[in-house]
Design a protein around this motif. Structure first.
Motif, PDB file in Angstrom:
ATOM      1  N   LYS A 199       9.673 -19.359 -12.889  1.00 31.49           N
ATOM      2  CA  LYS A 199       8.345 -18.996 -13.858  1.00 31.49           C
ATOM      3  C   LYS A 199       8.501 -17.719 -14.475  1.00 31.49           C
ATOM      4  CE  LYS A 199       3.661 -18.439 -14.681  1.00 31.49           C
ATOM      5  NZ  LYS A 199       3.107 -19.191 -15.677  1.00 31.49           N
ATOM      6  N   PHE A 200       8.925 -16.671 -14.039  1.00 28.00           N
ATOM      7  CA  PHE A 200       9.082 -15.397 -14.598  1.00 28.00           C
ATOM      8  C   PHE A 200      10.739 -15.201 -14.687  1.00 28.00           C
ATOM      9  CE2 PHE A 200       5.251 -15.214 -12.169  1.00 28.00           C
ATOM     10  CZ  PHE A 200       4.252 -14.866 -13.081  1.00 28.00           C
ATOM     11  N   HIS A 201      11.207 -14.969 -16.127  1.00 26.74           N
ATOM     12  CA  HIS A 201      12.560 -14.787 -16.365  1.00 26.74           C
ATOM     13  C   HIS A 201      12.762 -13.602 -16.387  1.00 26.74           C
ATOM     14  CE1 HIS A 201      12.894 -19.001 -16.978  1.00 26.74           C
ATOM     15  NE2 HIS A 201      11.822 -19.090 -17.880  1.00 26.74           N
ATOM     16  N   LEU A 202      12.920 -12.824 -15.250  1.00 28.13           N
ATOM     17  CA  LEU A 202      13.324 -11.323 -14.941  1.00 28.13           C
ATOM     18  C   LEU A 202      14.848 -11.279 -15.328  1.00 28.13           C
ATOM     19  CD1 LEU A 202      11.431 -10.891 -11.825  1.00 28.13           C
ATOM     20  CD2 LEU A 202      10.661 -10.365 -13.977  1.00 28.13           C
ATOM     21  N   THR A 203      14.992  -9.875 -15.869  1.00 32.01           N
ATOM     22  CA  THR A 203      16.259  -9.760 -16.170  1.00 32.01           C
ATOM     23  C   THR A 203      16.751  -8.250 -15.651  1.00 32.01           C
ATOM     24  OG1 THR A 203      15.438  -8.268 -18.306  1.00 32.01           O
ATOM     25  CG2 THR A 203      16.142 -10.701 -18.415  1.00 32.01           C
ATOM     26  N   GLU A 204      15.858  -7.581 -14.929  1.00 29.28           N
ATOM     27  CA  GLU A 204      16.003  -6.352 -14.303  1.00 29.28           C
ATOM     28  C   GLU A 204      15.289  -6.175 -13.014  1.00 29.28           C
ATOM     29  OE1 GLU A 204      14.909  -3.333 -17.031  1.00 29.28           O
ATOM     30  OE2 GLU A 204      12.725  -3.671 -16.833  1.00 29.28           O
ATOM     31  N   PRO A 205      15.603  -5.560 -11.979  1.00 29.08           N
ATOM     32  CA  PRO A 205      14.903  -5.328 -10.850  1.00 29.08           C
ATOM     33  C   PRO A 205      13.554  -4.810 -11.230  1.00 29.08           C
ATOM     34  CG  PRO A 205      17.174  -4.350 -10.658  1.00 29.08           C
ATOM     35  CD  PRO A 205      16.902  -4.522 -11.907  1.00 29.08           C
ATOM     36  N   SER A 206      12.491  -5.474 -10.647  1.00 25.58           N
ATOM     37  CA  SER A 206      11.021  -5.428 -10.802  1.00 25.58           C
ATOM     38  C   SER A 206      10.258  -5.349  -9.622  1.00 25.58           C
ATOM     39  CB  SER A 206      10.742  -6.590 -11.741  1.00 25.58           C
ATOM     40  OG  SER A 206      11.715  -6.667 -12.816  1.00 25.58           O
ATOM     41  N   ILE A 207       9.128  -4.811 -10.013  1.00 27.38           N
ATOM     42  CA  ILE A 207       7.957  -4.687  -8.937  1.00 27.38           C
ATOM     43  C   ILE A 207       6.913  -5.472  -9.569  1.00 27.38           C
ATOM     44  CG2 ILE A 207       6.331  -3.380  -7.644  1.00 27.38           C
ATOM     45  CD1 ILE A 207       8.927  -2.692  -6.705  1.00 27.38           C
ATOM     46  N   ALA A 208       6.314  -6.555  -8.929  1.00 26.64           N
ATOM     47  CA  ALA A 208       5.201  -7.356  -9.258  1.00 26.64           C
ATOM     48  C   ALA A 208       3.893  -6.570  -9.260  1.00 26.64           C
ATOM     49  CB  ALA A 208       5.038  -8.801  -8.687  1.00 26.64           C
ATOM     50  N   LEU A 209       2.858  -6.438  -9.983  1.00 29.11           N
ATOM     51  CA  LEU A 209       1.829  -6.045 -10.141  1.00 29.11           C
ATOM     52  C   LEU A 209       0.533  -7.081 -10.374  1.00 29.11           C
ATOM     53  CD1 LEU A 209       2.646  -2.713 -12.186  1.00 29.11           C
ATOM     54  CD2 LEU A 209       2.719  -3.072  -9.755  1.00 29.11           C
ATOM     55  N   VAL A 210      -0.638  -6.924  -9.935  1.00 30.66           N
ATOM     56  CA  VAL A 210      -1.674  -7.716 -10.221  1.00 30.66           C
ATOM     57  C   VAL A 210      -3.095  -6.483 -10.380  1.00 30.66           C
ATOM     58  CG1 VAL A 210      -3.354  -9.293  -9.598  1.00 30.66           C
ATOM     59  CG2 VAL A 210      -0.830  -9.713  -9.200  1.00 30.66           C
ATOM     60  N   ASN A 211      -3.571  -6.511 -11.309  1.00 29.97           N
ATOM     61  CA  ASN A 211      -4.610  -5.584 -11.333  1.00 29.97           C
ATOM     62  C   ASN A 211      -4.051  -4.198 -11.036  1.00 29.97           C
ATOM     63  OD1 ASN A 211      -6.467  -7.484 -12.047  1.00 29.97           O
ATOM     64  ND2 ASN A 211      -6.872  -7.900  -9.865  1.00 29.97           N
ATOM     65  N   ASN A 212      -2.673  -3.787 -11.700  1.00 26.29           N
ATOM     66  CA  ASN A 212      -2.245  -2.549 -11.620  1.00 26.29           C
ATOM     67  C   ASN A 212      -1.599  -1.895  -9.994  1.00 26.29           C
ATOM     68  OD1 ASN A 212      -2.227  -1.865 -14.221  1.00 26.29           O
ATOM     69  ND2 ASN A 212      -4.359  -1.078 -14.145  1.00 26.29           N
ATOM     70  N   ALA A 213      -1.897  -3.120  -9.286  1.00 24.20           N
ATOM     71  CA  ALA A 213      -1.480  -2.773  -7.619  1.00 24.20           C
ATOM     72  C   ALA A 213      -0.240  -3.647  -7.444  1.00 24.20           C
ATOM     73  CB  ALA A 213      -2.679  -3.173  -6.938  1.00 24.20           C
ATOM     74  N   PRO A 214       0.622  -3.057  -6.770  1.00 24.21           N
ATOM     75  CA  PRO A 214       1.869  -3.695  -6.385  1.00 24.21           C
ATOM     76  C   PRO A 214       1.533  -4.823  -5.121  1.00 24.21           C
ATOM     77  CG  PRO A 214       1.887  -1.601  -5.215  1.00 24.21           C
ATOM     78  CD  PRO A 214       0.598  -1.617  -6.199  1.00 24.21           C
ATOM     79  N   VAL A 215       2.245  -6.039  -5.378  1.00 21.27           N
ATOM     80  CA  VAL A 215       2.224  -7.097  -4.528  1.00 21.27           C
ATOM     81  C   VAL A 215       3.402  -7.464  -3.902  1.00 21.27           C
ATOM     82  CG1 VAL A 215      -0.106  -7.851  -5.515  1.00 21.27           C
ATOM     83  CG2 VAL A 215       2.100  -8.804  -6.331  1.00 21.27           C
ATOM     84  N   ASN A 216       3.309  -8.007  -2.913  1.00 20.20           N
ATOM     85  CA  ASN A 216       4.455  -8.742  -2.367  1.00 20.20           C
ATOM     86  C   ASN A 216       4.569 -10.340  -2.427  1.00 20.20           C
ATOM     87  OD1 ASN A 216       6.719  -9.857  -0.521  1.00 20.20           O
ATOM     88  ND2 ASN A 216       6.730  -8.266   0.748  1.00 20.20           N
ATOM     89  N   VAL A 217       5.614 -10.937  -3.409  1.00 17.71           N
ATOM     90  CA  VAL A 217       5.334 -12.079  -3.459  1.00 17.71           C
ATOM     91  C   VAL A 217       5.440 -13.174  -2.598  1.00 17.71           C
ATOM     92  CG1 VAL A 217       6.658 -14.379  -4.807  1.00 17.71           C
ATOM     93  CG2 VAL A 217       6.146 -11.638  -5.819  1.00 17.71           C
ATOM     94  N   THR A 218       6.036 -12.777  -1.260  1.00 13.81           N
ATOM     95  CA  THR A 218       5.882 -13.778   0.002  1.00 13.81           C
ATOM     96  C   THR A 218       4.837 -13.241   0.730  1.00 13.81           C
ATOM     97  OG1 THR A 218       7.394 -12.183   1.123  1.00 13.81           O
ATOM     98  CG2 THR A 218       8.472 -13.684  -0.091  1.00 13.81           C
ATOM     99  N   ASP A 219       4.056 -12.545   0.208  1.00 12.15           N
ATOM    100  CA  ASP A 219       2.754 -12.222   1.200  1.00 12.15           C
ATOM    101  C   ASP A 219       2.910 -11.718   2.493  1.00 12.15           C
ATOM    102  OD1 ASP A 219      -0.063 -12.628   0.723  1.00 12.15           O
ATOM    103  OD2 ASP A 219      -0.220 -14.244   1.950  1.00 12.15           O
ATOM    104  N   LYS A 220       3.790 -10.764   2.568  1.00 11.02           N
ATOM    105  CA  LYS A 220       4.239 -10.074   3.743  1.00 11.02           C
ATOM    106  C   LYS A 220       3.544  -8.715   3.480  1.00 11.02           C
ATOM    107  CE  LYS A 220       8.748 -11.758   5.626  1.00 11.02           C
ATOM    108  NZ  LYS A 220      10.067 -11.474   5.809  1.00 11.02           N
TER     109      LYS A 220
END
Length: 446
Positions: free
Chosen positions: A315-336
């Protein structure tokens, strides 16, 4: 807050199958081990080791794992065997095969659940990605202790920690505590070598330690020396005590901690186990910033996370190490919710069979060396200064880089080997499949 990729999906598991064909040099090594008796092989060996006779031998554990697979699978269990062999391919700087063996030990999800994960990922909205290094720099500014983890078979994680060192040192983090460092009396901390720590013998780990020394970090070994007889809780408690000892001696200290897996968890694990980071927090009253790398790297560290990673990076074609953000807050994609931040590493890109991230964020450059003989199987580059200081021998030193994967963009590519090296002087050792030195060569990388 979590991106709901994992929550609410019920899945069944089956044993994972091999993902790719093994490379030509690994097939060559496997066939050689099965059909012949490699030099140094012992049918009585019951534990895979990198250091027979107190010298480093990067092919030694692979000889035994490939020749006596059935025996070692009984000793370690199937999953344990695949995890061990994956680590030894990583030691040999064969990242592709390390990942292949790691996945062999996973259970995996069924096709229906995989499709659900992909559909969920495809529908994700309002997700933005921040550069992980910059985000971590900002998040760490007002912290005294920052903890980041690794998976043993993925030197990529050590490469990322290395890329953070300069910024952290400028922020006043002058202590680097590493689980991999030898905490016994014979520990070697002033320079890199076999006695620096077992996992330091992996070449990228060696580069991490060298970089920290050159920048002026005080290295802190904090492993529990009685871990073999302690419970998991006891081990993590001792680790936490050792890290807190730094602050007892230097209350102004700021510490970067490089650990493994869920040791940096900030909540109790299954069965009530208290991981090191939580033990440290309770002991010191200092809440560490914790950064996970293991869940969202290619192949992840468990089957479900692997499927989530594949769906997410589709879905997201990342090219560098990244932190996912939703509403400016960091999230863990695996929901841990064990960690504060989760680094999402992009899929590896390759150059002549080797990962391009081995350039260590630009510190090293791709350097080709030509094989002088058809007998050459394994090529290793050592720092010339370290060789000079070690009686002109490599036996207990950690290479800057090494490979047995030939390649190149010319018709002569099969006779060339790609190494990633910093500027400087090196001694190259060319070894045959029995690990005997065929010849050596001094080079300078400009």
């Amino acid at each position: 807050m979590g991106i709901v990729l994992a929550t609410g999906l019920f899945f069944s598991v089956v044993r994972c199958q091999a993902q790719e064909e093994i490379s030509a040099p690994v097939a060559m090594l496997r066939d050689y081990c099965r059909d012949s008796t490699p030099t140094g092989y012992s049918p009585r060996l019951n534990v895979l080791t990198l250091a027979p006779k107190s010298n480093l031998h990067y092919l030694f554990p692979l000889y035994h794992a490939l020749k006596d697979e059935e025996k070692f699978r009984k000793i370690y269990s199937d999953k344990g065997f695949y995890d061990e062999v994956s680590q030894y391919f990583a030691f040999a700087a064969d990242y592709r095969t390390a990942l292949q063996y790691l996945v062999k030990g996973y259970d995996t999800i069924d096709d229906a659940t995989r499709k659900k994960i992909y559909r969920t990922a495809a529908g994700l909205e309002n997700v933005v990605h921040a550069d992980a290094r910059r985000y971590i720099h900002l998040a760490a500014k007002d912290r005294k202790v920052v903890m980041i983890n690794e998976a043993f078979s993925k030197p990529l994680h050590r490469a990322f920690t290395l890329s953070l060192l300069a910024d952290f040192y400028r922020m006043g983090f002058h202590y680097l505590a590493m689980e991999m460092l030898n905490d016994f009396p014979d520990g070697r901390l002033a320079s890199v070598g076999m006695n620096s720590g077992y996992y330091v013998c992996e070449p990228v780990a060696g580069e991490l330690m060298r970089s920290a020394i050159s920048m002026g970090f005080t290295l802190v070994p904090y492993e529990d020396t009685a871990a073999a007889v302690h419970t998991a809780d006891q081990r993590d408690s001792v680790q936490a005590e050792h890290i807190f000892d730094v602050l007892r001696k230097d209350p102004a200290a700021k510490i970067l901690v490089h650990a493994s897996f869920a040791h940096i968890g900030k909540k109790p694990l299954p069965e009530g186990h208290i991981p090191m980071a939580l033990a440290f927090w309770r002991l010191s009253g200092i809440e560490p910033l914790t950064i996970d790398q293991t869940d969202m790297t290619e192949e992840s560290n468990f089957a479900y996370g692997r499927a989530i990673y594949q769906a997410y990076t589709t879905k997201f074609h990342l090219t560098e190490p990244s932190i996912a953000l939703v509403n400016n807050a960091p999230v863990n994609v695996t929901d841990k919710d064990l960690y504060d931040l989760s680094v999402i590493h992009p899929p590896t890109t390759w150059l002549d069979g080797r990962p391009t991230w081995m350039n260590l964020n630009g510190l090293r450059q791709p350097t080709y060396v030509k094989s002088p003989s058809k007998d050459v199987f394994f090529v290793q580059a050592y720092y010339q200064q370290e060789i000079d200081q070690n009686d002109n021998t490599p036996w207990q030193l950690v290479p800057a880089d090494q490979t047995y994967t030939p390649g190149g963009r010319t018709p002569q590519g099969a006779n060339r080997y790609l190494l990633y090296l910093r500027k400087g002087k090196y001694k190259i050792y060319f070894r045959d499949i029995n690990y005997h030195i065929v010849t050596s060569l001094s080079i300078e990388v400009n």
